[in-house]
Design a protein around this motif. Structure first.
Motif, PDB file in Angstrom:
ATOM      1  N   ASP A  67       0.854  -1.167  -0.090  1.00 31.51           N
ATOM      2  CA  ASP A  67       0.086   0.026  -0.055  1.00 31.51           C
ATOM      3  C   ASP A  67       0.954   1.131   0.035  1.00 31.51           C
ATOM      4  N   ILE A  68       1.043   1.831  -1.169  1.00 21.27           N
ATOM      5  CA  ILE A  68       2.113   2.843  -1.351  1.00 21.27           C
ATOM      6  C   ILE A  68       1.249   4.105  -1.706  1.00 21.27           C
ATOM      7  N   ARG A  69       1.681   5.064  -1.094  1.00 22.25           N
ATOM      8  CA  ARG A  69       1.059   6.578  -1.679  1.00 22.25           C
ATOM      9  C   ARG A  69       1.276   6.885  -2.997  1.00 22.25           C
ATOM     10  N   ARG A  70       0.117   7.329  -3.916  1.00 24.08           N
ATOM     11  CA  ARG A  70       0.283   7.802  -5.011  1.00 24.08           C
ATOM     12  C   ARG A  70       0.301   9.439  -5.056  1.00 24.08           C
ATOM     13  N   GLY A  71       0.373   9.904  -6.054  1.00 23.99           N
ATOM     14  CA  GLY A  71       0.553  11.364  -6.383  1.00 23.99           C
ATOM     15  C   GLY A  71       2.059  11.862  -6.183  1.00 23.99           C
ATOM     16  N   PRO A  72       1.976  13.211  -6.742  1.00 27.74           N
ATOM     17  CA  PRO A  72       3.403  13.884  -6.976  1.00 27.74           C
ATOM     18  C   PRO A  72       4.171  14.062  -5.492  1.00 27.74           C
ATOM     19  N   LYS A  73       3.694  14.020  -4.353  1.00 26.46           N
ATOM     20  CA  LYS A  73       4.307  13.976  -3.161  1.00 26.46           C
ATOM     21  C   LYS A  73       5.120  12.874  -2.573  1.00 26.46           C
ATOM     22  N   GLY A  74       4.686  11.813  -3.359  1.00 29.52           N
ATOM     23  CA  GLY A  74       5.193  10.315  -2.618  1.00 29.52           C
ATOM     24  C   GLY A  74       5.081  10.369  -1.154  1.00 29.52           C
ATOM     25  N   GLU A  75       6.131   9.464  -0.828  1.00 26.77           N
ATOM     26  CA  GLU A  75       6.080   9.199   0.621  1.00 26.77           C
ATOM     27  C   GLU A  75       7.667   8.883   1.142  1.00 26.77           C
ATOM     28  N   ASP A  76       7.931   9.263   2.497  1.00 27.89           N
ATOM     29  CA  ASP A  76       9.214   8.859   2.951  1.00 27.89           C
ATOM     30  C   ASP A  76       9.443   7.341   3.116  1.00 27.89           C
ATOM     31  N   VAL A  77      10.704   6.964   2.450  1.00 26.21           N
ATOM     32  CA  VAL A  77      11.088   5.459   2.730  1.00 26.21           C
ATOM     33  C   VAL A  77      11.958   5.315   3.811  1.00 26.21           C
ATOM     34  N   PHE A  78      12.836   6.305   4.084  1.00 25.32           N
ATOM     35  CA  PHE A  78      13.970   6.161   5.175  1.00 25.32           C
ATOM     36  C   PHE A  78      14.383   7.632   5.359  1.00 25.32           C
ATOM     37  N   SER A  79      14.637   8.021   6.650  1.00 29.47           N
ATOM     38  CA  SER A  79      15.163   9.182   7.299  1.00 29.47           C
ATOM     39  C   SER A  79      16.403   9.014   8.086  1.00 29.47           C
ATOM     40  N   ALA A  80      17.247   9.895   7.916  1.00 26.74           N
ATOM     41  CA  ALA A  80      18.305   9.786   9.008  1.00 26.74           C
ATOM     42  C   ALA A  80      18.844  11.255   9.659  1.00 26.74           C
ATOM     43  N   SER A  81      18.970  11.399  10.766  1.00 25.92           N
ATOM     44  CA  SER A  81      19.639  12.586  11.115  1.00 25.92           C
ATOM     45  C   SER A  81      21.034  13.176  10.827  1.00 25.92           C
ATOM     46  N   ARG A  82      21.230  14.109   9.959  1.00 21.91           N
ATOM     47  CA  ARG A  82      22.451  14.667   9.679  1.00 21.91           C
ATOM     48  C   ARG A  82      23.009  15.782  10.658  1.00 21.91           C
ATOM     49  N   SER A  83      22.231  16.412  11.423  1.00 21.56           N
ATOM     50  CA  SER A  83      22.713  17.453  12.568  1.00 21.56           C
ATOM     51  C   SER A  83      22.156  16.931  13.682  1.00 21.56           C
ATOM     52  N   LEU A  84      22.339  17.862  14.933  1.00 23.56           N
ATOM     53  CA  LEU A  84      21.996  17.537  16.266  1.00 23.56           C
ATOM     54  C   LEU A  84      20.506  17.727  16.157  1.00 23.56           C
ATOM     55  N   ILE A  85      19.988  18.858  15.429  1.00 24.84           N
ATOM     56  CA  ILE A  85      18.295  19.306  15.600  1.00 24.84           C
ATOM     57  C   ILE A  85      17.881  19.379  14.155  1.00 24.84           C
ATOM     58  N   PHE A  86      18.576  20.323  13.515  1.00 24.58           N
ATOM     59  CA  PHE A  86      17.825  20.800  12.114  1.00 24.58           C
ATOM     60  C   PHE A  86      17.818  20.338  10.833  1.00 24.58           C
ATOM     61  N   LYS A  87      18.658  19.023  10.644  1.00 24.81           N
ATOM     62  CA  LYS A  87      18.892  18.633   9.285  1.00 24.81           C
ATOM     63  C   LYS A  87      18.753  16.945   9.185  1.00 24.81           C
ATOM     64  N   SER A  88      18.115  16.644   8.029  1.00 22.03           N
ATOM     65  CA  SER A  88      17.897  15.101   8.223  1.00 22.03           C
ATOM     66  C   SER A  88      18.129  14.986   6.453  1.00 22.03           C
ATOM     67  N   LEU A  89      18.511  13.856   6.288  1.00 21.15           N
ATOM     68  CA  LEU A  89      18.886  12.896   5.128  1.00 21.15           C
ATOM     69  C   LEU A  89      17.594  12.159   4.701  1.00 21.15           C
ATOM     70  N   ARG A  90      16.905  12.410   3.823  1.00 22.69           N
ATOM     71  CA  ARG A  90      15.420  11.615   3.456  1.00 22.69           C
ATOM     72  C   ARG A  90      15.523  10.809   2.210  1.00 22.69           C
ATOM     73  N   VAL A  91      14.829   9.496   2.169  1.00 22.22           N
ATOM     74  CA  VAL A  91      14.934   9.090   0.708  1.00 22.22           C
ATOM     75  C   VAL A  91      13.384   8.964   0.490  1.00 22.22           C
TER      76      VAL A  91
END
Length: 153
Positions: free
Chosen positions: A86-110
């Motif tokens: 069951d995956i999301r359709r549409g142009p916004k998609g959905e997050d598959v993975f996320s990891a923090s890249r800083s203490l608070i303000f930045k993350s790496l997203r797939v």
């Protein structure tokens, strides 16, 4: 009842990354890390994510202790028969993975976006920041065979 709660928890769980490679790039100990990420909602697709990991020496010398660069690359491949959940359709998609890249303000997203017209799964890796969004990104695609595509809505 407990089985349904456990099943719901598994469905909501984001992908887990497994480190498959680590390449040293300089004498201060900075590395490029390569991780494998199986899409939790699309069986048979695995993405490999490469990103820069700063060493303690680099963090001390640059004065920016709590943040890693936004640079990253992604390549996704068919690693078995594809079964789409069951995956999301549409142009916004959905997050598959996320990891923090800083203490608070930045993350790496797939993020996965389903290109329904061309029957392609598009995977985008990007940094998400509270201030000053990052233009650094990379994409990879996995074409679906006719029997693997989601039915039209």
């Amino acid at each position: 009842m407990l089985k349904w709660i456990a099943a719901a928890a598994l469905v909501a769980t984001p992908a887990v990354a497994d480190m498959v490679g680590q390449v040293g790039v300089d004498w201060v100990g900075n590395d490029i890390i390569i991780e494998a990420i199986a899409d939790p909602d699309v069986q048979g697709v695995t993405c490999h994510l490469a990103y820069f990991d700063r060493s303690v020496i680099d963090r001390l010398s640059q004065g920016n202790w709590f943040e890693d660069p936004s640079n990253s690359a992604i390549e996704c491949a068919r690693t078995g028969p594809i079964r789409i959940g069951d995956i999301r359709r549409g142009p916004k998609g959905e997050d598959v993975f996320s990891a923090s890249r800083s203490l608070i303000f930045k993350s790496l997203r797939v993020k996965r976006i389903y290109d329904e017209q061309n029957q392609v799964l598009v995977y985008l890796v990007h940094a998400e920041q509270v201030k000053q969004g990052s233009a650094k990104m990379s994409i990879s695609t996995v074409a679906l065979e006719p029997g693997e595509a989601l039915p039209a809505r």
